[in-house]
Motif scaffolding. Structure first.
Motif, short mmCIF file in Angstrom:
data_model
loop_
_atom_site.label_atom_id
_atom_site.label_comp_id
_atom_site.label_asym_id
_atom_site.label_seq_id
_atom_site.Cartn_x
_atom_site.Cartn_y
_atom_site.Cartn_z
N GLY A 1 40.92 -17.48 79.08
CA GLY A 1 42.17 -18.02 78.54
C GLY A 1 42.61 -17.32 77.28
N PHE A 2 42.04 -16.13 77.04
CA PHE A 2 42.38 -15.38 75.83
C PHE A 2 43.41 -14.31 76.16
CE2 PHE A 2 41.77 -12.04 72.64
CZ PHE A 2 41.77 -12.78 71.47
N SER A 3 44.54 -14.37 75.45
CA SER A 3 45.57 -13.34 75.56
C SER A 3 45.42 -12.41 74.36
CB SER A 3 46.96 -13.99 75.55
OG SER A 3 47.97 -13.01 75.46
N TRP A 4 45.12 -11.14 74.61
CA TRP A 4 44.76 -10.21 73.54
C TRP A 4 45.98 -9.78 72.74
CZ3 TRP A 4 40.98 -5.59 74.72
CH2 TRP A 4 40.46 -5.10 73.52
N GLY A 5 47.03 -9.40 73.43
CA GLY A 5 48.24 -8.98 72.73
C GLY A 5 48.22 -7.54 72.26
N ASP A 6 47.06 -6.88 72.31
CA ASP A 6 46.97 -5.47 71.89
C ASP A 6 45.80 -4.81 72.59
OD1 ASP A 6 47.67 -3.16 70.62
OD2 ASP A 6 46.84 -3.69 68.67
N CYS A 7 45.77 -4.90 73.93
CA CYS A 7 44.68 -4.31 74.71
C CYS A 7 44.68 -2.80 74.55
CB CYS A 7 44.85 -4.64 76.20
SG CYS A 7 45.01 -6.37 76.58
N SER A 8 43.53 -2.24 74.20
CA SER A 8 43.45 -0.79 74.04
C SER A 8 42.00 -0.37 73.90
CB SER A 8 44.23 -0.33 72.80
OG SER A 8 43.59 -0.79 71.62
N LEU A 9 41.76 0.93 74.05
CA LEU A 9 40.44 1.48 73.76
C LEU A 9 40.13 1.39 72.27
CD1 LEU A 9 40.59 4.68 76.01
CD2 LEU A 9 39.09 2.72 76.38
N SER A 10 41.17 1.56 71.44
CA SER A 10 40.97 1.58 69.99
C SER A 10 40.48 0.25 69.44
CB SER A 10 42.28 1.97 69.29
OG SER A 10 42.69 3.26 69.64
N ASN A 11 40.85 -0.85 70.10
CA ASN A 11 40.46 -2.18 69.62
C ASN A 11 39.20 -2.69 70.30
OD1 ASN A 11 42.57 -2.35 67.81
ND2 ASN A 11 43.95 -3.30 69.29
N THR A 12 38.43 -1.75 70.84
CA THR A 12 37.22 -2.09 71.59
C THR A 12 36.06 -1.27 71.06
OG1 THR A 12 38.64 -2.35 73.54
CG2 THR A 12 36.26 -2.33 73.91
N LEU A 13 34.89 -1.88 71.00
CA LEU A 13 33.66 -1.15 70.71
C LEU A 13 32.87 -1.03 72.01
CD1 LEU A 13 32.46 -2.65 67.31
CD2 LEU A 13 33.38 -0.36 67.71
N PHE A 14 32.16 0.09 72.16
CA PHE A 14 31.39 0.33 73.37
C PHE A 14 29.93 0.55 73.01
CE2 PHE A 14 35.72 1.55 74.32
CZ PHE A 14 35.93 1.00 75.57
N ARG A 15 29.06 -0.01 73.85
CA ARG A 15 27.63 0.16 73.65
C ARG A 15 27.02 0.59 74.98
NH1 ARG A 15 24.57 -4.39 70.22
NH2 ARG A 15 25.13 -5.72 71.97
N ARG A 16 26.20 1.62 74.94
CA ARG A 16 25.58 2.11 76.17
C ARG A 16 24.67 1.04 76.75
NH1 ARG A 16 26.67 7.46 76.83
NH2 ARG A 16 27.31 8.61 74.97
N ASP A 17 24.74 0.90 78.08
CA ASP A 17 23.99 -0.16 78.74
C ASP A 17 23.50 0.34 80.09
OD1 ASP A 17 22.91 -2.57 79.56
OD2 ASP A 17 24.83 -3.48 80.07
N ALA A 18 22.27 0.89 80.11
CA ALA A 18 21.64 1.36 81.35
C ALA A 18 22.53 2.32 82.14
CB ALA A 18 21.23 0.17 82.21
N GLY A 19 23.02 3.36 81.50
CA GLY A 19 23.82 4.36 82.18
C GLY A 19 25.30 4.04 82.24
N ALA A 20 25.66 2.82 81.89
CA ALA A 20 27.07 2.42 81.86
C ALA A 20 27.43 2.09 80.41
CB ALA A 20 27.30 1.22 82.77
N PHE A 21 28.56 1.42 80.23
CA PHE A 21 28.96 0.95 78.91
C PHE A 21 29.26 -0.54 78.98
CE2 PHE A 21 30.24 5.46 78.44
CZ PHE A 21 29.56 5.76 77.27
N ALA A 22 28.94 -1.23 77.91
CA ALA A 22 29.39 -2.61 77.73
C ALA A 22 30.47 -2.58 76.66
CB ALA A 22 28.23 -3.50 77.30
N ALA A 23 31.54 -3.34 76.87
CA ALA A 23 32.68 -3.34 75.95
C ALA A 23 32.73 -4.65 75.17
CB ALA A 23 33.98 -3.14 76.72
#
Length: 242
Positions: A142-164
């Motif tokens: 039920g969360f509306s972000w209003g500014d979805c982007s790569l810049s507003n996200t942090l990524f962490r490596r997770d077993a060969g993939a990424f968690a956002a």
């Protein structure tokens, strides 16, 4: 000066709050990869804990603090809000902007720091998968972000993939349930932001020649829609079906 926090780290009180963040001495700061932000952001390390400090207006800081705390209560993947520092004054008695303090997400990186020379197609695919999964989970919440982007996200490596993880919630709103219009608005903003970010990477010669910004935009939306359908699809079975 006034600090709002559920549990204040006493070491925070010793920071130079009468000085604008942009002018803080290096002795108080730690150098960490930082994403693009419209605000002044600095990192400090206190008692083995790294905090991110963002200077912004009081109303915005309070809204984002409340939203991040609400997301934490429902175990949503986002940075942890620690405190707000309001009513700051400089040495001349002039008001300074408020500061939102969040706990730095260990081992996480902004997307531009995930490559040292060039963003390759396979890395982009993993980033888009992680971002699509984050936005689907966000909309289910039920969360509306209003500014979805790569810049507003942090990524962490997770077993060969990424968690956002969501890192900037100042434009967001939490509702009991999102309407189709609210979801569509978020996705349209996502289209525009991702396209602009790809163009920035392309201009900096950090985007692999095989990656087409327009194709990336279509791809992230398709990934989102496919995953959204998978988790929300309801099949009606006739009563007499066997």
């Amino acid at each position: 000066m006034r600090i709002t926090s559920a549990l204040v780290d006493p070491a925070l009180l010793d920071l130079p709050w009468s000085v604008p963040l942009e002018e803080w001495p290096a002795s108080h700061l730690v150098a960490l990869p930082q994403g693009i932000s419209r605000h002044i952001v600095r990192f400090v390390k206190l008692n083995d804990t790294v905090y991110a400090l963002k200077e912004t207006r009081e109303r915005i800081a309070e809204k984002e603090y409340d939203l991040l705390r609400a997301l934490e209560r429902i175990d949503f993947p986002a940075v942890e809000a620690v405190a707000i520092v309001n009513d700051r004054l400089d040495d001349a008695g002039e008001p300074l902007e408020s500061v939102l303090i969040t706990r730095h997400l260990q081992f996480s990186l902004p997307y531009r720091a995930l490559f040292s020379h060039m963003l390759r197609p396979e890395t982009m695919n993993r980033l888009l998968d992680a971002l699509a999964a984050l936005i689907v989970r966000m909309h289910l919440t039920g969360f509306s972000w209003g500014d979805c982007s790569l810049s507003n996200t942090l990524f962490r490596r997770d077993a060969g993939a990424f968690a956002a993880y969501l890192v900037d919630a100042e434009t967001g709103n939490l509702y009991p349930k999102l309407s189709e219009g609210q979801r569509s608005e978020d996705i349209e903003i996502l289209r525009l932001n991702i396209f602009g970010e790809c163009l920035d990477l392309e201009a900096a010669e950090l985007l692999h020649e095989a990656i087409d910004p327009e194709a990336v935009v279509d791809d992230i939306v398709a990934r989102y829609e496919r995953l959204w359908h998978e988790v929300t699809y309801e099949q009606e079975v006739p009563r007499d079906a066997r």
